[in-house]
Write a protein that holds these residues in place. Structure first.
Motif, PDB file in Angstrom:
ATOM      1  N   THR A 132       0.844  -1.192   0.000  1.00 16.15           N
ATOM      2  CA  THR A 132       0.000   0.000   0.000  1.00 16.15           C
ATOM      3  C   THR A 132       0.881   1.246   0.000  1.00 16.15           C
ATOM      4  N   SER A 133       0.278   2.371  -0.384  1.00 14.69           N
ATOM      5  CA  SER A 133       1.045   3.619  -0.404  1.00 14.69           C
ATOM      6  C   SER A 133       1.453   4.039   1.002  1.00 14.69           C
ATOM      7  N   GLN A 134       0.652   3.686   2.014  1.00 13.23           N
ATOM      8  CA  GLN A 134       1.031   4.007   3.389  1.00 13.23           C
ATOM      9  C   GLN A 134       2.339   3.321   3.768  1.00 13.23           C
ATOM     10  N   HIS A 135       2.485   2.072   3.355  1.00 14.98           N
ATOM     11  CA  HIS A 135       3.707   1.353   3.707  1.00 14.98           C
ATOM     12  C   HIS A 135       4.884   1.870   2.881  1.00 14.98           C
ATOM     13  N   VAL A 136       4.623   2.216   1.617  1.00 11.03           N
ATOM     14  CA  VAL A 136       5.678   2.821   0.798  1.00 11.03           C
ATOM     15  C   VAL A 136       6.206   4.081   1.477  1.00 11.03           C
ATOM     16  N   GLY A 137       5.294   4.924   1.963  1.00 13.27           N
ATOM     17  CA  GLY A 137       5.701   6.134   2.663  1.00 13.27           C
ATOM     18  C   GLY A 137       6.440   5.836   3.955  1.00 13.27           C
ATOM     19  N   LYS A 170      11.573   5.682   6.949  1.00 10.74           N
ATOM     20  CA  LYS A 170      12.591   4.884   7.652  1.00 10.74           C
ATOM     21  C   LYS A 170      13.959   5.007   6.979  1.00 10.74           C
ATOM     22  N   GLU A 171      13.993   4.801   5.667  1.00  9.11           N
ATOM     23  CA  GLU A 171      15.274   4.772   4.955  1.00  9.11           C
ATOM     24  C   GLU A 171      15.955   6.131   4.979  1.00  9.11           C
ATOM     25  N   TYR A 172      15.165   7.198   4.811  1.00  3.42           N
ATOM     26  CA  TYR A 172      15.779   8.526   4.825  1.00  3.42           C
ATOM     27  C   TYR A 172      16.422   8.799   6.180  1.00  3.42           C
ATOM     28  N   GLU A 210      23.177   8.209   9.662  1.00  5.78           N
ATOM     29  CA  GLU A 210      24.273   7.239   9.616  1.00  5.78           C
ATOM     30  C   GLU A 210      24.083   6.134  10.653  1.00  5.78           C
ATOM     31  N   GLY A 211      22.824   5.694  10.771  1.00  4.29           N
ATOM     32  CA  GLY A 211      22.512   4.579  11.640  1.00  4.29           C
ATOM     33  C   GLY A 211      22.320   4.924  13.103  1.00  4.29           C
ATOM     34  N   LYS A 212      22.476   6.168  13.483  1.00  2.00           N
ATOM     35  CA  LYS A 212      22.281   6.538  14.884  1.00  2.00           C
ATOM     36  C   LYS A 212      20.799   6.482  15.270  1.00  2.00           C
ATOM     37  N   ILE A 213      19.945   6.687  14.288  1.00  3.49           N
ATOM     38  CA  ILE A 213      18.509   6.573  14.528  1.00  3.49           C
ATOM     39  C   ILE A 213      18.002   5.312  13.851  1.00  3.49           C
ATOM     40  N   GLU A 214      17.370   4.449  14.595  1.00  4.42           N
ATOM     41  CA  GLU A 214      16.756   3.237  14.041  1.00  4.42           C
ATOM     42  C   GLU A 214      15.252   3.447  13.971  1.00  4.42           C
ATOM     43  N   VAL A 215      14.654   3.124  12.820  1.00  5.25           N
ATOM     44  CA  VAL A 215      13.209   3.241  12.646  1.00  5.25           C
ATOM     45  C   VAL A 215      12.627   1.851  12.432  1.00  5.25           C
ATOM     46  N   GLN A 216      11.754   1.448  13.329  1.00  5.44           N
ATOM     47  CA  GLN A 216      11.094   0.144  13.243  1.00  5.44           C
ATOM     48  C   GLN A 216       9.672   0.342  12.734  1.00  5.44           C
ATOM     49  N   VAL A 217       9.338  -0.298  11.607  1.00  4.61           N
ATOM     50  CA  VAL A 217       8.017  -0.155  10.996  1.00  4.61           C
ATOM     51  C   VAL A 217       7.211  -1.432  11.226  1.00  4.61           C
ATOM     52  N   ILE A 256      16.675  16.044  10.756  1.00  4.59           N
ATOM     53  CA  ILE A 256      16.678  14.768  10.034  1.00  4.59           C
ATOM     54  C   ILE A 256      15.287  14.137  10.059  1.00  4.59           C
ATOM     55  N   VAL A 257      14.644  14.145  11.231  1.00  7.61           N
ATOM     56  CA  VAL A 257      13.315  13.541  11.352  1.00  7.61           C
ATOM     57  C   VAL A 257      12.301  14.295  10.495  1.00  7.61           C
ATOM     58  N   GLU A 258      12.349  15.619  10.505  1.00  8.64           N
ATOM     59  CA  GLU A 258      11.412  16.404   9.696  1.00  8.64           C
ATOM     60  C   GLU A 258      11.635  16.172   8.203  1.00  8.64           C
ATOM     61  N   GLU A 259      12.885  16.031   7.801  1.00  8.36           N
ATOM     62  CA  GLU A 259      13.171  15.714   6.401  1.00  8.36           C
ATOM     63  C   GLU A 259      12.678  14.305   6.062  1.00  8.36           C
ATOM     64  N   GLY A 260      12.752  13.396   7.034  1.00  2.00           N
ATOM     65  CA  GLY A 260      12.212  12.052   6.834  1.00  2.00           C
ATOM     66  C   GLY A 260      10.701  12.069   6.690  1.00  2.00           C
ATOM     67  N   ILE A 261      10.037  12.932   7.448  1.00  2.00           N
ATOM     68  CA  ILE A 261       8.587  13.089   7.327  1.00  2.00           C
ATOM     69  C   ILE A 261       8.220  13.545   5.920  1.00  2.00           C
ATOM     70  N   LYS A 262       8.972  14.512   5.388  1.00  4.67           N
ATOM     71  CA  LYS A 262       8.714  14.993   4.031  1.00  4.67           C
ATOM     72  C   LYS A 262       8.975  13.891   2.997  1.00  4.67           C
ATOM     73  N   ALA A 263      10.059  13.141   3.183  1.00  2.00           N
ATOM     74  CA  ALA A 263      10.376  12.058   2.246  1.00  2.00           C
ATOM     75  C   ALA A 263       9.273  11.002   2.251  1.00  2.00           C
ATOM     76  N   GLY A 264       8.778  10.665   3.438  1.00  3.60           N
ATOM     77  CA  GLY A 264       7.702   9.686   3.535  1.00  3.60           C
ATOM     78  C   GLY A 264       6.410  10.196   2.916  1.00  3.60           C
ATOM     79  N   THR A 265       6.106  11.459   3.176  1.00  4.22           N
ATOM     80  CA  THR A 265       4.890  12.059   2.629  1.00  4.22           C
ATOM     81  C   THR A 265       4.937  12.119   1.113  1.00  4.22           C
ATOM     82  N   ASP A 266       6.052  12.565   0.558  1.00  2.39           N
ATOM     83  CA  ASP A 266       6.193  12.638  -0.903  1.00  2.39           C
ATOM     84  C   ASP A 266       6.053  11.251  -1.534  1.00  2.39           C
TER      85      ASP A 266
END
Length: 349
Positions: free
Chosen positions: A58-63, A68-70, A76-83, A275-285
């Motif tokens: 689904t697009s939600q999971h793609v986002g 997570k990846e961004y 550089e791995g200091k933040i881990e995102v578990q989905v 970094i987190v805010e940029e990740g939010i934008k990457a996920g949203t886009d």
């Protein structure tokens, strides 16, 4: 005398070891505390949990994966995102409470399920309000849209963005649905909310609120006759396996809010927050780009599987539904706020 000297030497060695251990422990403790000290420079070492209720295709999971990846790459791995997809961690009935409690830091939620918190979340449930995903996105990105998304801040939740899941279409097990009269007597699943209940009531159909994670079984066992959902949700959850008819109508929508725990966001230092805010934008886009494409592919897959009879309304048939639902607008414009409905209607003009 030798025993006395030996005893004194042992005491001195023990004292030195204790002092070294204390100094070493203090350094480690300082490092540990600095990881989550928002006043420190550098990226904080943290773990983020993101929970959502829909499938991986689904697009939600793609986002979610883009988010997570961004973040993981930029930190550089200091933040881990578990989905956690598919309601693995929390279902749609308790995920927002878990978010408010900071048990998860991010989630996505169908906005129509939040109408108990604020009536303005009924916007996606108003029939034919938006002609496309683009119009819905433009509204939710606007000042009026963001006012609504910010409604949960009092509960410790930040509203970040809207991720479109797309327009909804009816499936059922009884008969083809081509006119408002065809709905009479049907029992249909709803996400909840008085507007959706009145949408079904105007068609003389009953409505039952059932969690999304329980919907397949409810359709299979005949708890309800049908449901309304996006192509991608219907296809990914294989609702067509337990339904006979699909009517393409696109009357109401599934628009998903992307939310964050306020305490967590406020605990981030500037470098980490960036970094987190940029990740939010990457996920949203990524979610927005994937939504339209995935719904088109899902519709083709549903047709190719051949489990349901597909009917697409003509313009004349669609207009009959518009007229039936006019009283819904008359009733809820003062409740939702005429200024919000007007802003939505003026999108793209």
């Amino acid at each position: 005398m030798k025993r006395t000297k030996l005893f004194s030497l042992c005491l001195l060695v023990i004292a030195m070891l204790v002092m070294l251990a204390a100094c070493g422990g203090g350094k480690d403790e300082g490092k540990k505390e600095s990881k989550n000290d928002a006043s420190d420079d550098g990226v904080q070492e943290i773990t983020i949990k993101l929970s959502h209720e829909v499938a991986e295709n689904t697009s939600q999971h793609v986002g979610s994966i883009a988010f997570k990846e961004y973040i993981e790459n930029a930190s550089e791995g200091k933040i881990e995102v578990q989905v956690y997809p598919n309601g693995q961690l929390y279902g749609d009935q308790d995920v927002m409470q878990s978010l408010a409690a900071n048990n998860v830091q991010f989630t996505q939620q169908d906005l129509s399920k939040l109408v108990g918190d604020d009536e303005r979340f009924n916007i996606p449930s108003l029939p034919f309000l938006f002609a496309s995903d683009d119009e819905a996105v433009e509204f939710w990105d606007s000042e009026k849209g963001m006012e609504i998304l910010s409604a949960l801040e009092k509960d410790g939740i930040y509203g970040l963005a809207m991720w479109p899941n797309g327009p909804k279409h009816f499936t059922n097990n009884k008969r083809p649905l081509k006119s408002p009269e065809d709905f009479k007597g049907l029992n249909l699943r709803t996400q909840g909310g008085q507007v959706l209940e009145d949408v079904f009531k105007a068609l003389d159909a009953g409505s039952v609120s059932i969690p999304f994670t329980e919907l397949y079984t409810s359709l299979q066992q005949g708890v309800v006759d049908g449901q309304t959902n996006t192509f991608v949700n219907t296809e990914s959850k294989k609702f067509d396996e337990v339904q006979k008819y699909l009517t393409v109508i696109g009357d109401t929508r599934v628009d998903v809010g992307f939310f964050a725990n306020k305490e967590f966001m406020d605990s981030l230092n500037d470098e980490t927050k960036k970094i987190v805010e940029e990740g939010i934008k990457a996920g949203t886009d990524a979610a927005r780009e994937a939504s339209k494409e995935m719904n088109e592919k899902a519709f083709e897959e549903i047709k190719n599987r051949g489990n349901v009879e597909v009917y697409e309304l003509t313009d004349e048939e669609r207009e009959a539904f518009v007229k039936v639902w006019e009283p819904v607008y008359e009733k809820y414009a003062p409740v939702i706020g005429e200024e919000y409905i007007e802003a939505a209607q003026n999108v793209g003009k």
